[in-house]
Scaffold this active site. Structure first.
Site, PDB file in Angstrom:
ATOM      1  N   SER A 166      -9.676  -1.420   7.251  1.00  0.00           N
ATOM      2  CA  SER A 166      -9.094  -1.245   5.920  1.00  0.00           C
ATOM      3  C   SER A 166      -8.329  -2.445   5.384  1.00  0.00           C
ATOM      4  O   SER A 166      -7.921  -2.449   4.227  1.00  0.00           O
ATOM      5  CB  SER A 166      -8.183  -0.012   5.903  1.00  0.00           C
ATOM      6  OG  SER A 166      -8.961   1.158   5.955  1.00  0.00           O
ATOM      7  N   LYS A 191       0.856  -1.190   0.000  1.00  0.00           N
ATOM      8  CA  LYS A 191       0.000   0.000   0.000  1.00  0.00           C
ATOM      9  C   LYS A 191       0.890   1.238   0.000  1.00  0.00           C
ATOM     10  O   LYS A 191       1.910   1.268   0.706  1.00  0.00           O
ATOM     11  CB  LYS A 191      -0.867  -0.052   1.262  1.00  0.00           C
ATOM     12  CG  LYS A 191      -1.982   0.968   1.384  1.00  0.00           C
ATOM     13  CD  LYS A 191      -2.808   0.637   2.624  1.00  0.00           C
ATOM     14  CE  LYS A 191      -3.991   1.573   2.795  1.00  0.00           C
ATOM     15  NZ  LYS A 191      -4.823   1.177   3.962  1.00  0.00           N
ATOM     16  N   SER A 194      -9.493   0.846   3.038  1.00  0.00           N
ATOM     17  CA  SER A 194      -8.714   1.700   2.148  1.00  0.00           C
ATOM     18  C   SER A 194      -7.603   0.971   1.403  1.00  0.00           C
ATOM     19  O   SER A 194      -6.986   1.521   0.496  1.00  0.00           O
ATOM     20  CB  SER A 194      -8.092   2.833   2.966  1.00  0.00           C
ATOM     21  OG  SER A 194      -7.201   2.344   3.958  1.00  0.00           O
TER      22      SER A 194
END
Length: 463
Positions: free
Chosen positions: A177, A77, A153
């Site tokens: 997330s 990420k 996310s």
């Protein structure tokens, strides 16, 4: 090697049946082939990947130990520091930041274990979202249905693993997330205990909630990655000073003696039919006949929102004062509201948090694992504005974490397992344990996987 597990890739590389550089090149080829349709990656690190893989091959030729993850491609990420590129955290504000001088701590841990970093992944701006619809870099598409969200996310992380681009990716979890995208993309995700893995070099959202963890397509892969990342890091002030507790050796211990219950009340929305069915299937396989009520879960979620908004807003206060127009409007509004949160609200939420933690601690004196839905529904459509909860139409984006927020609020570890109902998109179930019970949760997840109750095959892109 799209469908090969981490152990298989590593064994093949270590035995020189395949070169690490060929495995890395294959991953880069998959990025070129699949990512234009998925939009997982914001940076592809081809030169670094090939150079690292070549060095790994030379190490093997010299007879040196290449590590337990030798040659395994992975991606992270884009809130993790990656040497040589700016840490975007899904924003445009940070495009002009200086490139990171060092990799984040757990990125380094994977590299030292022989894994090969191939890129950085899309995410909701500053991790403030559950859908992965980033207004700056575009939405990440769900590999099972390109018209649907991948969840957020950590959208790029989950989609890249689900599509078979990489067998391993790192995400982060503040309020869900890791668990929401794992549920939507039909893969396994681990949200460790708060403080179990080092966050050094990860751009924080809400410091008293943030955790970091892996996605994978098998429980064994999840355990291998988790074991490689364990270790105390004095540079992270919340990292727990605990010994490494390998989970892999205990995966096949079975579920004998484990006390398992299903969360009722708040977690049993009668309108969430597919979520409830998935939990029932997992509960039956784990012989979980009990139901347990988690007291004041709705209030825990509300308090988590207050603390998240306050910590996030204050973290961004300087940029909100001077560069507010560079934020996504939805993110900006929520961060400003958080920065303006009355201190009395936050203080009350923190006092409630201490009480709620004690309630969960008491429940786990009599239980080992609690089962709950990860999301109230399968992946929603891109641009979908509402979902139905308890018979009421509510905004989709903030409510996809309705079942995850009351759990991360007090830092509990969770393994999310994917359930595939006939003719349906996948949906996840949370296996929730007391602090530092990751090995036990992975053991239960492996039992489910071995029994064929949960699985995460590579998603073949439609069309």
């Amino acid at each position: 090697m799209t469908a090969e597990g981490i152990a298989g890739i590593s064994a093949a590389v270590r035995s020189r049946d395949v070169r690490a550089v060929d495995v890395a090149q294959a991953a880069l080829d998959r990025i070129r082939q699949l990512d234009p349709r998925l939009n997982c990656f914001t940076a592809v690190l081809a030169e670094r990947a090939i150079a690292d893989a070549e060095e790994l091959d030379r190490k093997i030729v010299r007879g040196e130990n290449p590590g337990p993850l030798a040659g395994v491609p992975f991606a992270v990420k884009n809130l993790y520091d990656v040497r040589g590129i700016p840490t975007l955290a899904g924003s445009v504000i940070r495009r002009t930041s200086a490139p990171a001088a060092h990799d984040a701590s757990i990125v380094t841990a994977l590299h030292n274990s022989g894994a090969v970093l191939v890129g950085a992944l899309n995410m909701d701006e500053f991790a403030y979202g559950f859908t992965g619809e980033n207004s700056h870099y575009g939405p990440t598409h769900n590999p099972h249905d390109l018209t649907r969200v991948a969840g957020g996310s950590s959208c790029g992380s989950a989609a890249a693993v689900a599509a078979g681009i990489v067998p391993l990716a790192l995400g982060s979890d503040t309020n869900g997330s890791i668990r929401v995208p794992a549920s939507f993309c039909g893969i396994f995700g681990l949200k460790p205990t708060y403080g179990r893995l080092s966050r050094r070099g990860a751009f924080l959202f809400a410091g008293s909630l943030d955790t970091v963890g892996p996605f994978a397509r098998s429980v064994e892969d999840l355990a291998l990655a988790y074991d490689a990342m364990q270790g105390f890091d004095p540079a992270d002030p919340v990292c727990a000073e605990r010994p490494v507790e390998p989970s892999l050796p205990r995966l096949r211990d079975g579920i004998g003696g484990l006390r398992i219950a299903t969360a009722g009340g708040y977690f049993a929305d009668p309108g969430a039919a597919q979520a409830n069915e998935a939990v029932s299937i997992v509960a039956a396989a784990l012989h979980a006949s009990r139901t347990v009520e988690i007291p004041e879960a709705a209030r825990a979620r509300a308090a988590a929102y207050l603390i998240t908004a306050s910590e996030g807003g204050n973290h961004h206060l300087s940029d909100l004062r001077t560069r507010a127009d560079e934020y996504d409007p939805n993110t900006r509004t929520r961060l400003i509201a958080g920065a303006l949160m009355p201190a009395a609200f936050v203080s009350f939420a923190q006092r409630f948090r201490a009480w709620y933690r004690q309630q969960l601690r008491a429940i786990f004196e009599d239980l080992d694992i609690i089962l709950a839905p990860a999301t109230p529904c399968p992946a929603i459509r891109l641009g979908q504005s509402t979902i139905t909860l308890n018979g009421e139409e509510v905004p989709a984006r903030p409510n996809l974490g309705v079942f995850t927020q009351p759990i991360s609020f007090v830092g509990l570890p969770v393994v999310t397992v994917p359930v595939q109902l006939p003719g349906q998109l996948p949906i996840g179930v949370q296996l929730i344990g007391p602090p530092f019970s990751e090995a036990m949760l992975l053991r239960a997840a492996h039992f489910l996987e071995s029994a064929g109750i949960v699985s995460a095959p590579v998603a073949h892109l439609p069309g």
